[in-house]
Design a protein around this motif. Structure first.
Motif, PDB file in Angstrom:
ATOM      1  N   GLY A  25       0.825  -1.199   0.000  1.00 61.12           N
ATOM      2  CA  GLY A  25       0.000   0.000   0.000  1.00 61.12           C
ATOM      3  C   GLY A  25       0.861   1.252   0.000  1.00 61.12           C
ATOM      4  N   SER A  26       0.377   2.304  -0.622  1.00 60.97           N
ATOM      5  CA  SER A  26       1.190   3.514  -0.814  1.00 60.97           C
ATOM      6  C   SER A  26       1.575   4.167   0.515  1.00 60.97           C
ATOM      7  CB  SER A  26       0.438   4.507  -1.695  1.00 60.97           C
ATOM      8  OG  SER A  26      -0.828   4.826  -1.115  1.00 60.97           O
ATOM      9  N   GLY A  27       0.630   4.226   1.466  1.00 54.88           N
ATOM     10  CA  GLY A  27       0.937   4.870   2.743  1.00 54.88           C
ATOM     11  C   GLY A  27       1.995   4.110   3.528  1.00 54.88           C
ATOM     12  N   LYS A  28       1.853   2.809   3.593  1.00 55.49           N
ATOM     13  CA  LYS A  28       2.825   2.001   4.315  1.00 55.49           C
ATOM     14  C   LYS A  28       4.158   1.961   3.576  1.00 55.49           C
ATOM     15  CE  LYS A  28       0.049   1.070   7.616  1.00 55.49           C
ATOM     16  NZ  LYS A  28       0.234   1.727   8.930  1.00 55.49           N
ATOM     17  N   ALA A  29       4.124   2.058   2.248  1.00 58.45           N
ATOM     18  CA  ALA A  29       5.379   2.115   1.498  1.00 58.45           C
ATOM     19  C   ALA A  29       6.153   3.379   1.855  1.00 58.45           C
ATOM     20  CB  ALA A  29       5.098   2.060  -0.003  1.00 58.45           C
ATOM     21  N   ALA A  30       5.422   4.501   2.037  1.00 54.73           N
ATOM     22  CA  ALA A  30       6.088   5.741   2.453  1.00 54.73           C
ATOM     23  C   ALA A  30       6.666   5.592   3.856  1.00 54.73           C
ATOM     24  CB  ALA A  30       5.101   6.903   2.394  1.00 54.73           C
ATOM     25  N   GLU A  31       5.928   4.906   4.739  1.00 55.33           N
ATOM     26  CA  GLU A  31       6.444   4.660   6.084  1.00 55.33           C
ATOM     27  C   GLU A  31       7.689   3.768   6.027  1.00 55.33           C
ATOM     28  OE1 GLU A  31       4.906   2.564  10.247  1.00 55.33           O
ATOM     29  OE2 GLU A  31       3.451   3.231   8.731  1.00 55.33           O
ATOM     30  N   LEU A  32       7.661   2.790   5.128  1.00 54.53           N
ATOM     31  CA  LEU A  32       8.823   1.921   4.953  1.00 54.53           C
ATOM     32  C   LEU A  32      10.032   2.724   4.494  1.00 54.53           C
ATOM     33  CD1 LEU A  32      10.032  -0.960   4.844  1.00 54.53           C
ATOM     34  CD2 LEU A  32       9.133  -1.151   2.500  1.00 54.53           C
ATOM     35  N   HIS A  33       9.799   3.698   3.621  1.00 57.42           N
ATOM     36  CA  HIS A  33      10.900   4.562   3.167  1.00 57.42           C
ATOM     37  C   HIS A  33      11.532   5.294   4.345  1.00 57.42           C
ATOM     38  CE1 HIS A  33      12.285   8.651   1.991  1.00 57.42           C
ATOM     39  NE2 HIS A  33      12.985   7.956   1.101  1.00 57.42           N
ATOM     40  N   ASP A  34      10.700   5.794   5.267  1.00 54.59           N
ATOM     41  CA  ASP A  34      11.237   6.500   6.439  1.00 54.59           C
ATOM     42  C   ASP A  34      12.068   5.561   7.311  1.00 54.59           C
ATOM     43  OD1 ASP A  34       9.934   8.738   5.539  1.00 54.59           O
ATOM     44  OD2 ASP A  34       8.162   8.437   6.822  1.00 54.59           O
ATOM     45  N   ILE A  35      11.614   4.319   7.470  1.00 55.11           N
ATOM     46  CA  ILE A  35      12.359   3.354   8.275  1.00 55.11           C
ATOM     47  C   ILE A  35      13.698   3.021   7.623  1.00 55.11           C
ATOM     48  CG2 ILE A  35      12.341   0.975   9.142  1.00 55.11           C
ATOM     49  CD1 ILE A  35       9.303   1.261   9.445  1.00 55.11           C
ATOM     50  N   VAL A  36      13.680   2.831   6.308  1.00 50.73           N
ATOM     51  CA  VAL A  36      14.919   2.548   5.587  1.00 50.73           C
ATOM     52  C   VAL A  36      15.902   3.701   5.750  1.00 50.73           C
ATOM     53  CG1 VAL A  36      15.901   2.270   3.276  1.00 50.73           C
ATOM     54  CG2 VAL A  36      13.884   0.944   3.933  1.00 50.73           C
ATOM     55  N   GLU A  37      15.384   4.909   5.650  1.00 52.62           N
ATOM     56  CA  GLU A  37      16.248   6.083   5.750  1.00 52.62           C
ATOM     57  C   GLU A  37      16.814   6.229   7.167  1.00 52.62           C
ATOM     58  OE1 GLU A  37      14.580  10.140   5.130  1.00 52.62           O
ATOM     59  OE2 GLU A  37      15.740  10.036   3.263  1.00 52.62           O
ATOM     60  N   SER A  38      16.003   5.957   8.179  1.00 51.15           N
ATOM     61  CA  SER A  38      16.465   6.137   9.560  1.00 51.15           C
ATOM     62  C   SER A  38      17.442   5.056   9.995  1.00 51.15           C
ATOM     63  CB  SER A  38      15.259   6.170  10.509  1.00 51.15           C
ATOM     64  OG  SER A  38      14.587   4.917  10.490  1.00 51.15           O
ATOM     65  N   THR A  39      17.290   3.846   9.466  1.00 51.09           N
ATOM     66  CA  THR A  39      18.175   2.743   9.866  1.00 51.09           C
ATOM     67  C   THR A  39      19.420   2.648   8.999  1.00 51.09           C
ATOM     68  OG1 THR A  39      16.933   1.196   8.458  1.00 51.09           O
ATOM     69  CG2 THR A  39      16.279   1.368  10.784  1.00 51.09           C
ATOM     70  N   GLY A  40      19.427   3.319   7.857  1.00 50.72           N
ATOM     71  CA  GLY A  40      20.575   3.226   6.960  1.00 50.72           C
ATOM     72  C   GLY A  40      20.615   1.937   6.168  1.00 50.72           C
ATOM     73  N   ALA A  41      19.466   1.296   6.012  1.00 49.28           N
ATOM     74  CA  ALA A  41      19.414   0.050   5.241  1.00 49.28           C
ATOM     75  C   ALA A  41      19.617   0.333   3.758  1.00 49.28           C
ATOM     76  CB  ALA A  41      18.070  -0.644   5.467  1.00 49.28           C
ATOM     77  N   ASP A  42      20.162  -0.652   3.068  1.00 47.47           N
ATOM     78  CA  ASP A  42      20.329  -0.486   1.628  1.00 47.47           C
ATOM     79  C   ASP A  42      19.567  -1.537   0.831  1.00 47.47           C
ATOM     80  OD1 ASP A  42      23.781  -1.498   2.045  1.00 47.47           O
ATOM     81  OD2 ASP A  42      21.961  -2.688   2.141  1.00 47.47           O
ATOM     82  N   THR A  43      18.768  -2.377   1.502  1.00 50.13           N
ATOM     83  CA  THR A  43      17.987  -3.385   0.802  1.00 50.13           C
ATOM     84  C   THR A  43      16.698  -3.646   1.572  1.00 50.13           C
ATOM     85  OG1 THR A  43      19.984  -4.460  -0.029  1.00 50.13           O
ATOM     86  CG2 THR A  43      17.967  -5.733  -0.123  1.00 50.13           C
ATOM     87  N   VAL A  44      15.619  -3.845   0.847  1.00 53.22           N
ATOM     88  CA  VAL A  44      14.339  -4.267   1.422  1.00 53.22           C
ATOM     89  C   VAL A  44      14.021  -5.643   0.850  1.00 53.22           C
ATOM     90  CG1 VAL A  44      11.848  -3.850   1.506  1.00 53.22           C
ATOM     91  CG2 VAL A  44      13.458  -1.944   1.770  1.00 53.22           C
ATOM     92  N   ILE A  45      13.675  -6.576   1.728  1.00 56.38           N
ATOM     93  CA  ILE A  45      13.316  -7.928   1.294  1.00 56.38           C
ATOM     94  C   ILE A  45      11.857  -8.168   1.630  1.00 56.38           C
ATOM     95  CG2 ILE A  45      13.831 -10.381   1.462  1.00 56.38           C
ATOM     96  CD1 ILE A  45      16.585  -9.729   2.410  1.00 56.38           C
ATOM     97  N   CYS A  46      11.078  -8.543   0.632  1.00 57.11           N
ATOM     98  CA  CYS A  46       9.642  -8.783   0.804  1.00 57.11           C
ATOM     99  C   CYS A  46       9.384 -10.276   0.979  1.00 57.11           C
ATOM    100  CB  CYS A  46       8.862  -8.257  -0.397  1.00 57.11           C
ATOM    101  SG  CYS A  46       9.013  -6.472  -0.627  1.00 57.11           S
ATOM    102  N   ASP A  47       8.508 -10.612   1.914  1.00 60.13           N
ATOM    103  CA  ASP A  47       8.185 -12.006   2.211  1.00 60.13           C
ATOM    104  C   ASP A  47       7.101 -12.504   1.262  1.00 60.13           C
ATOM    105  OD1 ASP A  47       8.228 -14.442   3.409  1.00 60.13           O
ATOM    106  OD2 ASP A  47       7.025 -13.861   5.147  1.00 60.13           O
ATOM    107  N   GLY A  48       7.415 -12.552   0.006  1.00 61.91           N
ATOM    108  CA  GLY A  48       6.492 -12.993  -1.031  1.00 61.91           C
ATOM    109  C   GLY A  48       7.149 -12.773  -2.375  1.00 61.91           C
ATOM    110  N   GLU A  49       6.507 -13.259  -3.433  1.00 65.73           N
ATOM    111  CA  GLU A  49       7.049 -13.045  -4.771  1.00 65.73           C
ATOM    112  C   GLU A  49       6.375 -11.827  -5.388  1.00 65.73           C
ATOM    113  OE1 GLU A  49       7.655 -15.386  -9.045  1.00 65.73           O
ATOM    114  OE2 GLU A  49       7.526 -16.492  -7.173  1.00 65.73           O
TER     115      GLU A  49
END
Length: 488
Positions: free
Chosen positions: A121-145
């Motif tokens: 979902g678009s809203g949660k994707a934006a929240e995910l972006h904030d988490i990635v930015e705050s943690t310094g992650a460079d990869t997101v792994i989705c539990d699905g295909e």
């Protein structure tokens, strides 16, 4: 959305590697050394935590090999309980760590179905972006295909590389493949996955008009168009065709060995089950095979076949197969079909279950789903609950109630192995012919075959030859007919 910190969470269902029993047969020490050397080679190069990929343009990600460092996990919970969602995410964590990643955060979202555009979902994707930015992650792994469109749109939002569960499993297989056949199978699966996900790179190619005359590209922009994708597709299809030919030739060699065992009517037992359930450890315990053992998912991919004997002396073959996992990628099932034929052609399947896992029944269901997919549902199955030395007693009682015929063992300590051999002896096909023969001393080949393929009741060396009373397969009994004596 549920946000879960996975740093420092102990892996569930893990137990120490099982030590192979002492065996004085020729070549066994070499096999043990080979397994240890392979494990040392695998540990020789480890990723360093915290190194950034310094990836500035995520559209270039597929030009380089998959390399995971600091990752955030995301899953969509559609059915089942919250515990099921947590177990699935913890398994994804183990997969990521096996591939060499440092897991920073894990998130799940409750939805009736994944969002067709951005998975969460678009809203949660934006929240995910904030988490990635705050943690310094460079990869997101989705539990699905993910569909190709979901992959692109989610990358555009989070601004880092996004991969799905299938790509992660394929990467682990690529790291752990050792044999020529295993490497070809993994490459075929990777190309099958990559083909529908090809895309243009940057804006340079997309500015071409794509017509040879009168096009709408304007002066200086008429030309062959964006042919790069078509060129890549043709090259991938050509490579896939070559890999399929190579695998078909390798399958012929495997079939020849399997037919030789069938001709000699040696019963075949296949060890199958969930990944990291202790299949290789059990094979080592039963045969001293020296197969690599590691506390990691999909540690061994290449099948290993060894001979073993029941307590009453009957010979049979034990084959270790690739482990299964929930939502096993279809590309892997197809690519490893020749390897999985060891399961479909077996007389008995030892279904190894991780007794120390928090949800062993879900593992059993996932493995049986793969059995159905490869056509092995009708083969006799003996459930073996491994790691009982580390299992929860309450879970063991539940498994005993649900599967009363299951055998409980510990490949690490050797507990229950004798009971397992007796259970295998009772489940193997029975021989049809009882014979009493007197074999001349120049027919030592037949004496050897009776020892290898039959079950000796009595043996005596006389002046005329070797007197044997045994149960043997029908084919061998026919070759012994001329030497038959009065039944004792």
């Amino acid at each position: 959305m549920t946000r879960t910190s996975l740093n420092g969470h102990a892996l569930n269902g893990a137990s120490a590697a099982a030590a192979a029993p002492v065996d004085t047969r020729p070549g066994v020490d070499d096999e043990l050394d080979r397994g240890q050397l392979e494990l040392q080679d695998r540990h020789a190069l480890r990723r360093v935590q915290g190194l950034s990929t310094e990836l500035h343009d995520i559209t270039e990600v597929e030009y380089r090999s998959l390399r995971l460092e600091r990752v955030v996990l995301i899953g969509v919970w559609t059915t089942g309980t919250q515990q099921d969602a947590d177990n699935s995410l913890l398994e994804l964590k183990q997969l990521a760590e096996t591939a060499g990643a440092l897991v920073l955060e894990g998130l799940t979202q409750r939805r009736s179905r994944p969002d067709p555009a951005t998975y969460v979902g678009s809203g949660k994707a934006a929240e995910l972006h904030d988490i990635v930015e705050s943690t310094g992650a460079d990869t997101v792994i989705c539990d699905g295909e993910l569909a190709p469109g979901q992959l692109r749109q989610l990358e555009d939002i989070v601004k880092v590389k996004v991969i799905d569960r299938t790509a992660l499993i394929l990467d682990i297989f690529a790291q752990h493949a050792r044999s020529k056949e295993g490497k070809a199978q993994v490459e075929l699966a990777q190309l099958t996955y990559l083909l529908p996900r090809l895309r243009g790179w940057g804006e340079a190619l997309s500015r071409q008009a794509g017509t040879s005359g009168g096009g709408n590209g304007g002066v200086g922009l008429r030309g062959p168009g964006e042919t790069k994708l078509e060129t890549d597709r043709r090259r991938i299809n050509t490579r896939m065709a070559k890999l399929r030919r190579q695998l078909s030739h390798m399958a012929v060699a495997r079939d020849v060995k399997r037919d030789r065992r069938r001709t000699r009517q040696v019963p075949a037992v296949a060890i199958a089950g969930y990944t990291n359930a202790g299949k290789s450890s059990l094979l080592n315990r039963l045969t001293g095979a020296g197969v690599l053992v590691e506390d990691a998912l999909f540690a061994t991919l290449d099948p290993t076949v060894r001979r073993a004997r029941t307590p009453d002396g009957r010979g049979f073959t034990l084959s270790d197969t690739v482990g299964f996992v929930r939502h096993l990628p279809h590309q892997l099932v197809e690519a490893f079909r020749s390897t999985l034929e060891e399961v479909t052609d077996a007389d008995l399947i030892l279904h190894v279950v991780d007794g120390a896992h928090p949800d062993p029944e879900q593992q059993i269901a996932s493995v049986r789903q793969v059995f159905a997919e490869i056509g092995a549902s009708d083969i006799p199955e003996l459930i073996v609950v491994n790691k009982v030395d580390a299992a929860d007693p309450l879970l063991l009682r539940q498994l005993r109630t649900r599967y009363p015929d299951a055998v409980e063992v510990s490949a690490h300590t050797g507990a229950g192995v004798d009971a397992l051999l007796r259970a295998i002896a009772g489940a193997l096909p029975t021989f049809d012919r009882e014979v009493s023969v007197l074999l001349p001393y120049d027919r030592g080949d037949l004496v050897s075959r009776v020892h290898q393929e039959g079950r000796i009741l009595s043996e005596e060396h006389t002046g005329e030859g070797t007197a044997l009373h045994a149960w043997v397969p029908p084919l061998l009994a026919g070759q012994l007919d001329r030497y038959v004596t009065a039944m004792r």
